[in-house]
Design a protein around this motif. Structure first.
Motif, PDB file in Angstrom:
ATOM      1  N   GLY A  89      -2.413  -9.029  10.177  1.00 18.42           N
ATOM      2  CA  GLY A  89      -1.507  -8.035  10.733  1.00 18.42           C
ATOM      3  C   GLY A  89      -1.263  -6.888   9.774  1.00 18.42           C
ATOM      4  O   GLY A  89      -1.220  -5.715  10.175  1.00 18.42           O
ATOM      5  N   ARG A  90      -1.108  -7.201   8.480  1.00 14.95           N
ATOM      6  CA  ARG A  90      -0.874  -6.149   7.475  1.00 14.95           C
ATOM      7  C   ARG A  90      -2.064  -5.205   7.383  1.00 14.95           C
ATOM      8  O   ARG A  90      -1.884  -3.990   7.209  1.00 14.95           O
ATOM      9  N   TYR A  91      -3.266  -5.742   7.504  1.00 16.53           N
ATOM     10  CA  TYR A  91      -4.444  -4.867   7.452  1.00 16.53           C
ATOM     11  C   TYR A  91      -4.371  -3.811   8.557  1.00 16.53           C
ATOM     12  O   TYR A  91      -4.633  -2.625   8.315  1.00 16.53           O
ATOM     13  N   THR A  92      -4.004  -4.224   9.759  1.00 18.57           N
ATOM     14  CA  THR A  92      -3.909  -3.277  10.865  1.00 18.57           C
ATOM     15  C   THR A  92      -2.738  -2.319  10.680  1.00 18.57           C
ATOM     16  O   THR A  92      -2.833  -1.134  11.030  1.00 18.57           O
ATOM     17  N   LEU A  93      -1.619  -2.797  10.105  1.00 19.95           N
ATOM     18  CA  LEU A  93      -0.485  -1.914   9.828  1.00 19.95           C
ATOM     19  C   LEU A  93      -0.890  -0.766   8.907  1.00 19.95           C
ATOM     20  O   LEU A  93      -0.463   0.377   9.083  1.00 19.95           O
ATOM     21  N   VAL A  94      -1.727  -1.075   7.911  1.00 16.52           N
ATOM     22  CA  VAL A  94      -2.112  -0.077   6.915  1.00 16.52           C
ATOM     23  C   VAL A  94      -3.211   0.848   7.434  1.00 16.52           C
ATOM     24  O   VAL A  94      -3.140   2.077   7.287  1.00 16.52           O
TER      25      VAL A  94
ATOM     26  N   THR B 296       3.311   0.318  12.358  1.00 19.18           N
ATOM     27  CA  THR B 296       2.721   0.874  11.144  1.00 19.18           C
ATOM     28  C   THR B 296       3.238   0.074   9.951  1.00 19.18           C
ATOM     29  O   THR B 296       3.958  -0.917  10.118  1.00 19.18           O
ATOM     30  N   ILE B 297       2.911   0.535   8.745  1.00 20.33           N
ATOM     31  CA  ILE B 297       3.336  -0.199   7.557  1.00 20.33           C
ATOM     32  C   ILE B 297       4.859  -0.229   7.442  1.00 20.33           C
ATOM     33  O   ILE B 297       5.419  -1.111   6.769  1.00 20.33           O
ATOM     34  N   ASP B 298       5.541   0.690   8.117  1.00 16.59           N
ATOM     35  CA  ASP B 298       7.006   0.661   8.125  1.00 16.59           C
ATOM     36  C   ASP B 298       7.550  -0.569   8.845  1.00 16.59           C
ATOM     37  O   ASP B 298       8.740  -0.896   8.703  1.00 16.59           O
ATOM     38  N   HIS B 299       6.714  -1.210   9.650  1.00 14.03           N
ATOM     39  CA  HIS B 299       7.126  -2.400  10.394  1.00 14.03           C
ATOM     40  C   HIS B 299       6.706  -3.690   9.685  1.00 14.03           C
ATOM     41  O   HIS B 299       6.629  -4.752  10.307  1.00 14.03           O
ATOM     42  N   GLU B 300       6.427  -3.613   8.383  1.00 12.75           N
ATOM     43  CA  GLU B 300       5.920  -4.773   7.646  1.00 12.75           C
ATOM     44  C   GLU B 300       6.880  -5.961   7.724  1.00 12.75           C
ATOM     45  O   GLU B 300       6.462  -7.101   7.995  1.00 12.75           O
TER      46      GLU B 300
ATOM     47  N   LYS C 160      -2.396   1.134  -2.066  1.00 13.74           N
ATOM     48  CA  LYS C 160      -1.434   0.350  -2.844  1.00 13.74           C
ATOM     49  C   LYS C 160      -1.039  -0.950  -2.146  1.00 13.74           C
ATOM     50  O   LYS C 160      -0.349  -1.786  -2.734  1.00 13.74           O
ATOM     51  N   HIS C 161      -1.476  -1.111  -0.909  1.00  8.38           N
ATOM     52  CA  HIS C 161      -1.128  -2.318  -0.144  1.00  8.38           C
ATOM     53  C   HIS C 161      -2.233  -3.377  -0.189  1.00  8.38           C
ATOM     54  O   HIS C 161      -2.192  -4.336   0.595  1.00  8.38           O
TER      55      HIS C 161
END
Length: 410
Positions: free
Chosen positions: A57-62, A220-224, A375-376
């Protein structure tokens, strides 16, 4: 309430996808044949599932890319094609096994209130039609909301049955300590069963579908933090439901020294031990689990094709509706030819373990690409966890092979 529920809909979708009749059959077989001795496998598998859901999920957020888009663009197109073919074969087998088990259960359960019961073929056709009707709507929002209702019914049924048939607390606690019990009289040995439990919980298709749901939600990454909460909710509920199924079988069938070979045995054997109410609750849970996993089964191949091609996920076009209709027809094969779905489902779940090392290896590579993740990119803790999971996947794959060889050798 509606807004709060919407935060967990992607996780509920994954929960409905993951806890199907394959999980029910595997967990019930483990509980009936070995009590709570294999509960540790569920705990480790659910923890690993959380790690994989959150990482993919994080990969898609970034990046904004789904898994198959990433495989095709940054690794090799053949990797994406491999997953489409492998998961497509798994979906076909799952559709047959899922509806076969649902039909058996519905048939046996219907005998309690209709003389002779309802023919399994009619049961399979009815529940397959419900899943196809939901697919016909074509919107992800409706898929998620329909699954939320079905999953609520399923979870409530299994958890309630846990309290009715609960085994001793000491056996539950002992089951959290890793061990491999001696082989029972069942044709399904502990090694093959452990592999199938891992395969049905740490399912590669689950993580690939996760990236599609994250992108569809517009996160997006803001929804991590929200993404991690959603992943944790799905993993925790997977453990609770799976443990409840295992405990129900352990507290009744295992306690009486009764094994499990056919899905219909769950009804016939439980009734004299637990009563009609417990049997009805268990049957409702299994049927809900079957329908909840059938909907994502119909969605998987069209969604994978859309992701691979980079096209919009429009499930209303005739090609995808025709494909889903053909998949729905597979639901009739088991009751039509009177096949045995339980053992086939366990084998198919064990086969999923073969895909897991590839799935872990891909995200391990992509997550460490600084040009993609910036950076992620994966931390040292992330990499250690993924490497341990990769080794665990290889080990359980070896166990699946050993268990299969032992079974074939008699």
């Amino acid at each position: 309430m509606k807004n709060r529920l919407a935060l967990f809909l992607p996780g509920i979708f994954l929960l409905g996808f993951n806890i199907g009749t394959g999980s029910v059959t595997t967990m019930a077989t483990a509980g009936a044949n070995y009590g709570m001795a294999l509960l540790w496998t569920v705990l480790i598998s659910c923890a690993a599932t959380y790690r994989m859901i959150a990482t993919y999920g994080r990969y898609t957020l970034v990046t904004g890319e789904t898994a198959l888009q990433a495989f095709r663009s940054h690794i090799h197109p053949a990797i994406g094609a491999f997953f489409i073919v492998a998961l497509g074969i798994g979906v076909c087998a799952s559709v047959m096994g899922v509806m076969g088990i649902v039909a058996e259960i519905a048939y046996e359960w219907s005998k309690t209130f209709i003389a002779g019961g309802i023919d399994p073929l009619y049961c399979a056709a009815f529940f397959a039609a419900i899943a196809y009707f939901i697919f016909w709507s074509g919107t992800t929002q409706l898929f998620e909301r329909a699954l939320a209702v079905i999953v609520a019914v399923m979870a409530g049924a299994f958890v309630l049955n846990f309290f009715i048939l609960m085994p001793p607390v000491s056996s539950i606690a002992a089951g959290l300590v890793p061990s491999v019990p001696a082989v029972s009289k069942s044709e399904t040995g502990p090694l093959l069963l452990i592999a199938s439990m891992v395969g049905t919980t740490i399912f590669s298709g689950l993580f690939i579908m996760r990236t599609t749901l994250v992108k569809e939600a517009g996160w997006t990454i803001d929804h991590e933090k929200q993404q991690r909460r959603d992943a944790a909710f799905a993993a925790i509920m997977m453990f609770i439901i799976s443990a409840s199924i295992m405990a129900a079988a352990a507290g009744s069938l295992f306690a009486e020294g009764i094994g499990l070979e056919r899905a219909s045995q769950m009804i016939g054997l439980l009734e004299p031990l637990a009563g009609v109410l417990a049997v009805s609750i268990f049957a409702i849970g299994i049927i809900a689990a079957g329908v909840s996993s059938q909907i994502p089964n119909l969605l998987m191949i069209p969604w994978l094709l859309c992701d691979y091609r980079g096209t919009q996920r429009d499930m209303t076009i005739w090609q995808y509706r025709s494909l889903a209709f053909l998949l729905s027809l597979l639901a009739l094969i088991v009751p039509l030819f009177d096949a045995r779905p339980v053992f086939v489902m366990i084998l198919s779940q064990a086969f999923n373990v073969v895909l897991l090392p590839v799935t872990v290896g891909c995200i391990l590579y992509l997550g460490n690409r600084a040009d993609l993740m910036g950076k992620h990119k994966n931390s040292l803790t992330d990499n250690i966890g993924l490497i341990l999971l990769f080794l665990f996947a290889l080990f359980t794959g070896y166990m699946a092979w050993q268990g299969l060889v032992a079974m074939l050798a008699g």
